[in-house]
Write a protein that holds these residues in place. Structure first.
Motif, short mmCIF file in Angstrom:
data_model
loop_
_atom_site.label_atom_id
_atom_site.label_comp_id
_atom_site.label_asym_id
_atom_site.label_seq_id
_atom_site.Cartn_x
_atom_site.Cartn_y
_atom_site.Cartn_z
N LYS A 1 0.86 -1.19 0.00
CA LYS A 1 0.00 0.00 0.00
C LYS A 1 0.89 1.23 0.00
O LYS A 1 2.07 1.15 0.37
CB LYS A 1 -0.93 0.01 1.21
N PRO A 2 0.38 2.39 -0.40
CA PRO A 2 1.22 3.59 -0.42
C PRO A 2 1.67 3.98 0.98
O PRO A 2 0.97 3.75 1.97
CB PRO A 2 0.29 4.66 -1.02
N MET A 3 2.82 4.59 1.05
CA MET A 3 3.34 5.03 2.35
C MET A 3 2.49 6.15 2.95
O MET A 3 2.44 6.32 4.16
CB MET A 3 4.79 5.49 2.19
N VAL A 4 1.82 6.92 2.10
CA VAL A 4 0.88 7.95 2.55
C VAL A 4 -0.50 7.59 2.03
O VAL A 4 -0.69 7.43 0.83
CB VAL A 4 1.28 9.35 2.04
N SER A 5 -1.46 7.42 2.92
CA SER A 5 -2.82 7.08 2.51
C SER A 5 -3.55 8.35 2.08
O SER A 5 -3.57 9.35 2.82
CB SER A 5 -3.58 6.42 3.66
N PRO A 6 -4.18 8.33 0.90
CA PRO A 6 -4.83 9.55 0.42
C PRO A 6 -6.16 9.82 1.11
O PRO A 6 -6.85 8.89 1.54
CB PRO A 6 -5.06 9.24 -1.07
N ILE A 7 -6.48 11.10 1.26
CA ILE A 7 -7.81 11.50 1.71
C ILE A 7 -8.36 12.53 0.74
O ILE A 7 -7.63 13.37 0.23
CB ILE A 7 -7.80 12.07 3.16
N TRP A 8 -9.66 12.45 0.48
CA TRP A 8 -10.33 13.39 -0.44
C TRP A 8 -10.63 14.70 0.31
O TRP A 8 -10.05 15.72 0.03
CB TRP A 8 -11.60 12.76 -1.00
N ALA A 9 -11.54 14.68 1.24
CA ALA A 9 -11.78 15.75 2.22
C ALA A 9 -11.86 17.15 1.61
O ALA A 9 -11.46 18.13 2.25
CB ALA A 9 -10.71 15.72 3.31
N ARG A 10 -12.39 17.26 0.39
CA ARG A 10 -12.48 18.60 -0.21
C ARG A 10 -13.46 19.50 0.56
O ARG A 10 -13.35 20.72 0.52
CB ARG A 10 -12.91 18.50 -1.67
N GLU A 11 -14.38 18.87 1.28
CA GLU A 11 -15.36 19.66 2.03
C GLU A 11 -14.71 20.42 3.19
O GLU A 11 -15.29 21.37 3.73
CB GLU A 11 -16.47 18.76 2.56
N ALA A 12 -13.49 20.03 3.58
CA ALA A 12 -12.81 20.72 4.68
C ALA A 12 -12.22 22.06 4.25
O ALA A 12 -11.91 22.89 5.10
CB ALA A 12 -11.70 19.82 5.24
N ILE A 13 -12.05 22.25 2.95
CA ILE A 13 -11.51 23.52 2.47
C ILE A 13 -12.56 24.61 2.71
O ILE A 13 -13.73 24.43 2.40
CB ILE A 13 -11.17 23.43 0.97
N PRO A 14 -12.16 25.75 3.27
CA PRO A 14 -13.14 26.84 3.46
C PRO A 14 -13.84 27.19 2.15
O PRO A 14 -13.27 27.07 1.06
CB PRO A 14 -12.26 28.00 3.94
N SER A 15 -15.08 27.63 2.28
CA SER A 15 -15.87 27.96 1.09
C SER A 15 -16.58 29.29 1.31
O SER A 15 -17.81 29.34 1.45
CB SER A 15 -16.89 26.85 0.79
N PRO A 16 -15.82 30.39 1.35
CA PRO A 16 -16.47 31.69 1.55
C PRO A 16 -17.34 32.05 0.36
O PRO A 16 -17.08 31.60 -0.76
CB PRO A 16 -15.27 32.65 1.66
N PRO A 17 -18.41 32.81 0.59
CA PRO A 17 -19.27 33.22 -0.54
C PRO A 17 -18.45 33.94 -1.60
O PRO A 17 -17.64 34.82 -1.29
CB PRO A 17 -20.29 34.16 0.12
N LYS A 18 -18.64 33.55 -2.83
CA LYS A 18 -17.90 34.18 -3.92
C LYS A 18 -18.55 35.51 -4.29
O LYS A 18 -19.77 35.66 -4.22
CB LYS A 18 -17.85 33.27 -5.14
#
Length: 430
Positions: free
Chosen positions: A183-200
């Motif tokens: 397995k890879p030495m670093v396990s991937p995580i998606w977690a895009r929802e953790a990125i801040p999402s200020p109103p554009k």
């Protein structure tokens, strides 16, 4: 001269095991329209003992395994109702585009692909996959084998999927499988929802992109010259600075002096993209062997650091003084990123403007590409191609092994300013 490259096989590499299906939402940074572009690079591996195996076949098999962990790379980008700014990833499992090729020469015959390239870069990068728009395909790869046993991995990825650190993490996972890890030495995580999402902010008119006639210039600067500036900066401030700080300070100063702006109060600008994973502690738990927050995240997680100063100030300072200007801007990163995260800004920092008085810099030395190992050792050389005719660019990399120092690869001035720019950069080592 026998330097022809012949492509022998083309195919989609699918994940070697079952992967989830469905749509994945991208982060607000991923969906910055300007990131929907191709990042192209060559990774050169010198001949080593490899047990007689074909590098192309080893990498192809490892890629299929890595695509199980990183299954979004085997999918396709699909635009939403709002166009590219509302793109998502459809996890179709259709695979990454993979090309095998052979070169009719050794790496020594072509100077190990040191600058300037003897083989055109397009011969070593994968040609287009049939039936799909290149910007909808997250990953394309070509492995070209040379008569000496060395090989070159030509990589094309879409920045929307991963920033430089994320792409480096993925390539290292391919290397982990190629070397026989389970397995890879670093396990991937998606977690895009953790990125801040200020109103554009309401979108304004698309930026007018003026096309410049920018010329390529590459130069290596010695460790001694870099070390002298580091020492000068430490003695004057009591603080340390990085090789990247020194390299971009000298490049920015050399370019500013070459422009010879008549008004010394004219503002010149510098922009680089700082990793912000370490500022996401509240969003991500500490994981990984080093307890790093967000270890394994491979999406875009950066903030544009903007630096501006009077041209006369940049011209007159010593290099250590220019380093100080840059580091003051870097010190503001935590506060500016936090303000952006809660929409406390007037102008969107990710909406960039491209003018001739602006220099954009990218650091390719810390992304992980220089550590990737498919079983033949780490690369002797990594060559990025991140140049655009509307954008004055400098890329900080490393010269080919066994050379030392920093390599500055630029496409940032037009013909009239090129001789002075070359002279200024080269004076750094005098």
């Amino acid at each position: 001269m026998g330097f022809a490259v012949r492509r022998t096989s083309r195919a989609y590499v699918r994940p070697s095991g079952a992967t989830p299906a469905g749509s994945l939402e991208l982060s607000i940074i991923d969906r910055v329209v300007g990131l929907r572009h191709l990042v192209r690079s060559l990774h050169v591996f010198s001949p080593r003992a490899g047990g007689g195996q074909s590098p192309a076949r080893v990498v192809q098999e490892a890629l299929g395994k890595a695509l199980v962990d990183y299954y979004p790379f085997a999918g396709r980008f699909v635009d939403g109702a709002g166009g590219p700014g509302s793109a998502r990833v459809e996890c179709t499992g259709e695979g990454a585009w993979f090309v095998e090729a052979v070169a009719g020469c050794s790496l020594a015959d072509v100077n190990h692909l040191d600058h300037p390239l003897i083989i055109p870069e397009d011969d070593l990068l994968p040609d287009a996959a049939p039936g799909v728009q290149p910007l909808d395909l997250p990953l394309m790869m070509q492995v070209t084998e040379f008569t000496c046993g060395g090989f070159v991995v030509g990589l094309i990825s879409v920045h929307t999927m991963a920033d430089g650190l994320g792409a480096g993490q993925f390539i290292n996972a391919v290397g982990d499988y190629a070397r026989g890890l389970l397995k890879p030495m670093v396990s991937p995580i998606w977690a895009r929802e953790a990125i801040p999402s200020p109103p554009k902010l309401p979108p304004g008119p698309p930026p007018e992109l003026k096309m410049f006639q920018l010329r390529h210039f590459t130069v290596d600067v010695s460790l001694d010259s870099v070390g002298k500036v580091k020492s000068d900066y430490f003695h004057s401030t009591g603080q340390r600075c990085s090789t990247f700080d020194v390299a971009i300070a000298k490049t920015w100063q050399a370019r500013t002096r070459a422009l010879r702006l008549p008004d010394p109060s004219s503002r010149v600008k510098l922009c680089f993209f700082a990793n912000t994973r370490h500022l996401m502690n509240s969003a991500w738990p500490a994981t990984g062997k080093d307890g790093v927050a967000g270890a394994g995240f491979y999406g875009n997680c950066f903030y544009p650091v903007a630096v501006a100063a009077a041209s006369g100030e940049v011209e007159a300072a010593d290099v250590a003084g220019v380093v100080g200007i840059i580091r003051e801007a870097k010190a503001r990163l935590p506060v500016e990123f936090a303000r952006w995260a809660v929409a406390d800004f007037k102008d969107d920092p990710y909406e960039l403007s491209f003018t001739y008085d602006s220099l954009f810099v990218s650091d390719w030395t810390r992304l992980g590409f220089l550590e990737a190992d498919y079983g033949w050792g780490t690369p002797s050389h990594v060559i990025p191609f991140a140049y655009y005719p509307f954008m004055a660019v400098a890329i900080i990399g490393a010269p080919p092994v066994p050379k030392t120092g920093a390599r500055i690869m630029t496409q940032c001035v037009e013909d009239e300013h090129l001789p002075a720019f070359k002279e200024e950069i080269k004076s750094f080592d005098k």
